[in-house]
Design an enzyme around this catalytic site. Structure first.
Site, mmCIF file in Angstrom:
data_model
loop_
_atom_site.group_PDB
_atom_site.id
_atom_site.type_symbol
_atom_site.label_atom_id
_atom_site.label_comp_id
_atom_site.label_asym_id
_atom_site.label_seq_id
_atom_site.Cartn_x
_atom_site.Cartn_y
_atom_site.Cartn_z
ATOM 1 N N GLY A 276 23.763 32.776 44.048
ATOM 2 C CA GLY A 276 24.745 32.079 44.871
ATOM 3 C C GLY A 276 25.832 32.997 45.382
ATOM 4 C CG MET A 278 28.010 40.126 42.270
ATOM 5 S SD MET A 278 27.622 39.529 40.602
ATOM 6 C CE MET A 278 28.628 40.645 39.626
ATOM 7 C CD GLU A 279 31.189 38.351 38.843
ATOM 8 O OE1 GLU A 279 30.977 38.699 37.673
ATOM 9 O OE2 GLU A 279 30.404 37.617 39.478
ATOM 10 C CG ASN A 280 30.376 42.573 44.286
ATOM 11 O OD1 ASN A 280 29.773 42.807 43.253
ATOM 12 N ND2 ASN A 280 29.787 42.036 45.347
ATOM 13 C CG HIS A 310 31.784 30.604 39.694
ATOM 14 N ND1 HIS A 310 31.152 29.896 38.699
ATOM 15 C CD2 HIS A 310 31.408 31.898 39.499
ATOM 16 C CE1 HIS A 310 30.443 30.711 37.944
ATOM 17 N NE2 HIS A 310 30.581 31.947 38.419
ATOM 18 C CD GLU A 311 31.002 34.234 42.401
ATOM 19 O OE1 GLU A 311 31.174 35.317 41.807
ATOM 20 O OE2 GLU A 311 30.140 33.404 42.049
ATOM 21 C CG HIS A 314 33.582 35.805 37.972
ATOM 22 N ND1 HIS A 314 33.395 35.834 36.609
ATOM 23 C CD2 HIS A 314 32.498 35.144 38.493
ATOM 24 C CE1 HIS A 314 32.255 35.216 36.318
ATOM 25 N NE2 HIS A 314 31.699 34.776 37.428
#
Length: 890
Positions: A276, A278-280, A310-311, A314
């Site tokens: 879905g 990614m928290e880069n 959500h991300e 993070h």
């Protein structure tokens, strides 16, 4: 040598030996536009210290080639030090400088540096995806989360490309030999882990704005950027994305009492993404499925908002403070899953966010937690292959559910204060369970170890229930709470629950709440607990037509509605409940009863049929129409499926006719009708009309859905449904594929061709899946999904070859691509039909063939065995339910 599977012990030894200062990474994408180039050059310089001079370690690099390795000024002999995915580093000094020149592969699997050529316009797009350990596919690094470092990225690419990374772009240097090429120089990152570094490059459309904080605690102004493919620009609602982002930043900075810790917030929506998002830090990547080309319902927007939040969570839980090893993956994913829902509701006013959580996320957790491969939230992750498979319903949804229970247990304020202390104490570092528990102990004033033992370090789902005891006069004398603990729960350990019980009266088909009781299940492992009630409460409970345990959804447990609780009243009156969460909890209980073969599929489908036109919540409506189809396909007696699908079609069509043009309900029901048409005897005319959007220059709205225009996405969905029923030809599909080339048409075509119900097409699809390693991840998934359509008899001949191929498949493909094939092609033989006649449950191929393989391959990779065990368990549950439903027809 395939030595990619780094163990926990190896990682611990390496982190005890070295600490990393900086990486200087140059990636050259000059020739990325040319598909003939399968790789690109990289140069990486790592500065790191070693506390035992003279010792030896290794750096990770899954490469096309290694051209040179220089350690502390000495060229190392490649034949001596390059060994598969590892490069040996001998005779280390106290301070070391390592430079490696190599070439890395472009990816088509979504792992590493993924390259995508847009069929609609030929433009090229690249992005990276690493978690948990694919950074080593792009440049050499010490691939483990506790060896954090500062990263300095230099990326050479065509001058007219968009190029971004975690840091801020500082400068561009024109190539002196070719002024169409520039090197982008990015500022140093904060100290972060390898798996959250990122690169995005290509011909992206770019939208920008500036976040101006309204929160008391804040970072100051932050540049916001959103990227997508040029061909998706007309559908890119970046204004909404920016608004959600701004709301989230305001909310989380004040909530966590800690400013957003990075200098920018960019979000790239990328093609063929495996997950879905990614928290880069500074450059979050999302699947472009969150760009809604066929319109968006409130449920769609809520889902995207949840993921954005959500991300964003993070950035604190995971990026600022990171787990030491993947055992404690929950320290970021469980928290982010909880915070995503919290942010969707509290910061962005999606009032049904916790309804979606209860019906979708927790349903995922309950399913995962009943598999033989379930594991504690704090998991045992011995190596990277195990880590790759623990991004599951336990780590995410069960973890978030348990945090919701923790909030009920200690209070929201205490929970947030613990998070605030945690961030400040461990900023830029790595932690484990004990670090978090220590903070929680301090802030709550309680010993939280017993809570952790019961909820974080055990597996399985409890089943809660109630018993009402009546006297001879018909009045309630006692209320007993029951708890069936998981079979794997250690002796002497119970599960404490803070829960609520709501009572309802059913009058003229309408359910009305009559009371709400707060309850606590004791921590002791008792199966029954007597509740002290006042006389007024006894009257409420005794006279209630329905008891809803776990009202407001505070705890994590299955609540199986029984006749004694008021099951029939729940079914009759579910749509009349004012609270969407209460309706969702009833639908959730009914769904678990179907999965457990306690409620006939016919009863469940009938409940959906009677209520589908009455449900105002987009979240619940979407869940209802999807679960009804899964119930028929997976759990119903095969001989009765056609009738059930037709009943759904009629109900959905009637509800669609009543739906307001342009409404959420209309779009959800139209999508559901296309899906049901794959299996019903009805829907051909509707799908033929909708399919025009795939191969004609159509204008206006779909005939049966005024307010929804024809488009390619819906058109290919309809073509796929027609193909499954052999109602289109290959020539029809070829014409549609050539009409308007795009990612939608290429994946739609792959699905539809494989879905055609002929032995020839199934053979071609199977061969493509097993042999064509050039397929992208999306093309592979589409072909697998199409192959799985149609009569089971067309796939029975592949069962044996499937199991024979598992070990070589696992050895030759990446774990992501192999996982798609293992799950997607697993035999799904129905109960008591065709070649399974008389074989019962254990003899059914879905169960028996897997058992034979498991017994014959005890030394197979644990990650592969886990996939087979889970698929076998799903098969077993399916056959048991089908047998139960078949018995009701006799």
């Amino acid at each position: 040598m395939n030595n990619e599977n780094l163990s926990r012990e190896e990682a611990a030894e390496r982190s005890a030996l070295i600490s990393v200062d900086t990486y200087d990474v140059h990636v050259d994408l000059t020739n990325a536009k040319d598909p003939e180039f399968e790789s690109y050059p990289t140069v990486t310089t790592v500065r790191f210290s070693c506390n035992t001079p003279g010792a030896e370690t290794f750096i990770d690099y899954i490469h096309h080639s290694v051209d040179s390795v220089k350690l502390n000024g000495t060229e190392l002999t490649l034949a001596d030090v390059v060994n598969g995915a590892r490069i040996t580093l001998p005779n280390l000094q106290a301070e070391n400088v390592l430079t490696i020149h190599g070439r890395s592969y472009y990816s088509r699997s979504g792992e590493g540096m993924h390259r995508y050529f847009d069929p609609s316009d030929g433009r090229v797009y690249l992005y990276t995806q690493y978690e948990p350990s694919d950074c080593r596919r792009v440049f050499p690094n010490f691939e483990q989360p506790d060896l954090k470092a500062v990263f300095n990225f230099r990326i050479t690419a065509p001058k007219d490309w968009v190029v971004s990374s975690n840091g801020v772009l500082e400068s561009q240097v024109v190539d002196p030999t070719d002024d169409s090429i520039t090197k982008r120089v990015f500022s140093p990152t904060a100290k972060i882990s390898t798996y959250i570094t990122a690169i995005v490059a290509g011909e992206y459309f770019t939208a920008t704005t500036t976040y101006k904080p309204k929160s008391k605690v804040n970072s100051g102004d932050i540049p916001l950027v959103a990227y997508c493919r040029q061909s998706l620009k007309p559908h890119f609602d970046y204004d909404h994305i920016f608004k959600v982002t701004e709301n989230g930043l305001d909310f989380f900075q004040d909530l966590f009492d800690y400013p957003y810790p990075y200098p920018k917030y960019e979000q790239a929506f990328v093609p063929e993404y495996n997950i879905g998002a990614m928290e880069n830090p500074g450059l979050v990547t999302f699947t472009e499925d969150y760009i809604f080309v066929s319109g968006a319902t409130e449920d769609d927007l809520e889902g995207r908002t949840n993921t954005i939040c959500h991300e964003m969570a993070h950035m604190w839980f995971g990026d600022l403070v990171t787990m030491k090893w993947w055992d404690d993956l929950w320290l970021k994913e469980s928290f982010a899953d909880f915070m995503g829902t919290l942010g969707a509701k509290e910061a962005n006013n999606f009032n049904d966010a916790w309804v979606t959580f209860a019906n979708n996320r927790k349903a995922w957790a309950y399913m995962q937690d009943q598999l033989p491969t379930t594991h504690p939230i704090v998991a045992d992750i011995p190596h990277l292959e195990a880590a790759s498979q623990n991004f599951d319903g336990i780590t995410y949804a069960k973890g978030a559910s348990v945090l919701k229970q923790l909030v009920a247990y200690v209070g929201f304020g205490t929970f947030i204060e613990a998070a605030r202390v945690y961030f400040k104490r461990f900023e830029w570092g790595n932690t484990s369970l004990n670090d978090f528990l220590q903070v929680l102990n301090e802030v709550s004033g309680r010993d939280m170890q017993a809570w952790a033992n019961a909820w974080l370090q055990t597996s399985g789902v409890s089943a809660l229930g109630t018993k009402r005891v009546y006297g001879e006069d018909g009045q309630l004398t006692d209320l007993i709470l029951t708890q069936e603990l998981p079979a794997q729960q250690p002796a002497g350990l119970g599960r404490p629950h803070v829960a609520k019980l709501e009572t309802f009266a059913l009058t003229d088909g309408k359910l009305t709440s009559t009371g709400l009781l707060s309850l606590e299940y004791p921590a002791e492992p008792v199966s029954e607990h007597h509740v002290e009630l006042t006389e007024e409460q006894k009257k409420l409970v005794g006279e209630a037509d329905l008891l809803m345990l776990n009202a407001e959804d505070h705890t994590y447990a299955k609540v199986a509605l029984t006749d004694e609780d008021g099951l029939q009243a729940a079914i009759e009156g579910v749509s009349t409940l004012e609270s969407a969460l209460s309706r969702g909890l009833i639908w959730g209980s009914l769904w678990e009863n179907v999965r457990d073969a306690r409620l006939p599929v016919t009863t469940y489908v009938d409940a959906v049929v009677r209520n589908v036109s009455k449900e105002p919540s987009a979240s619940l409506l979407g869940t209802m129409v999807n679960n009804a189809q899964v119930a028929i396909a997976t759990f119903s007696a095969p001989t009765g499926r056609e009738r059930l699908y037709d009943a759904l079609y009629d109900a959905f069509a009637a509800a669609l006719a009543q739906a307001k043009p342009g409404s959420d309900e209309q779009l959800i029901l139209l999508r559901a009708l296309i899906s049901v048409s794959t299996n019903a005897t009805k829907g051909e005319e509707l799908c033929r009309d909708i399919a025009r959007g795939a191969f004609e220059d159509t204008t206006g709205d779909i005939a049966d859905a005024t307010g929804i225009p024809y488009d390619q996405n819906l058109g290919w969905s309809a073509l796929g449904a027609l193909a499954s029923r052999d109602l289109v030809t290959v020539e029809d599909l070829d014409r549609a594929a050539k009409y308007s080339p795009s990612s939608i048409s290429s994946n739609g075509y792959a699905y539809a061709i494989a879905a055609l119900p002929s032995a020839e097409r199934k053979a071609a699809a199977y061969k493509t899946i097993m042999e064509d390693e050039s397929l992208s991840n999306d093309a592979l998934a589409s072909t697998i999904n199409g192959f799985a359509r149609g009569p089971v008899e067309l796939r029975e001949s592949y069962y044996d070859s499937y199991f024979e191929a598992l070990l070589p498949l696992w050895a030759s493909r990446s774990i992501g691509m192999a996982t798609r094939i293992v799950r997607g092609l697993y035999p799904k033989a129905p109960y008591n039909t065709g070649s399974t006649e008389g074989l019962g449950v254990e003899g059914n191929p879905s169960v028996a063939l897997a058992q034979r393989w498991l017994e014959a391959n005890p030394e197979a990779p644990s990650a592969l065995r886990r996939l087979v065990l889970e698929a076998q368990d799903h098969g077993h549950r399916s056959i048991v339910a089908q047998k139960f439903n078949a018995s009701l027809q006799d």
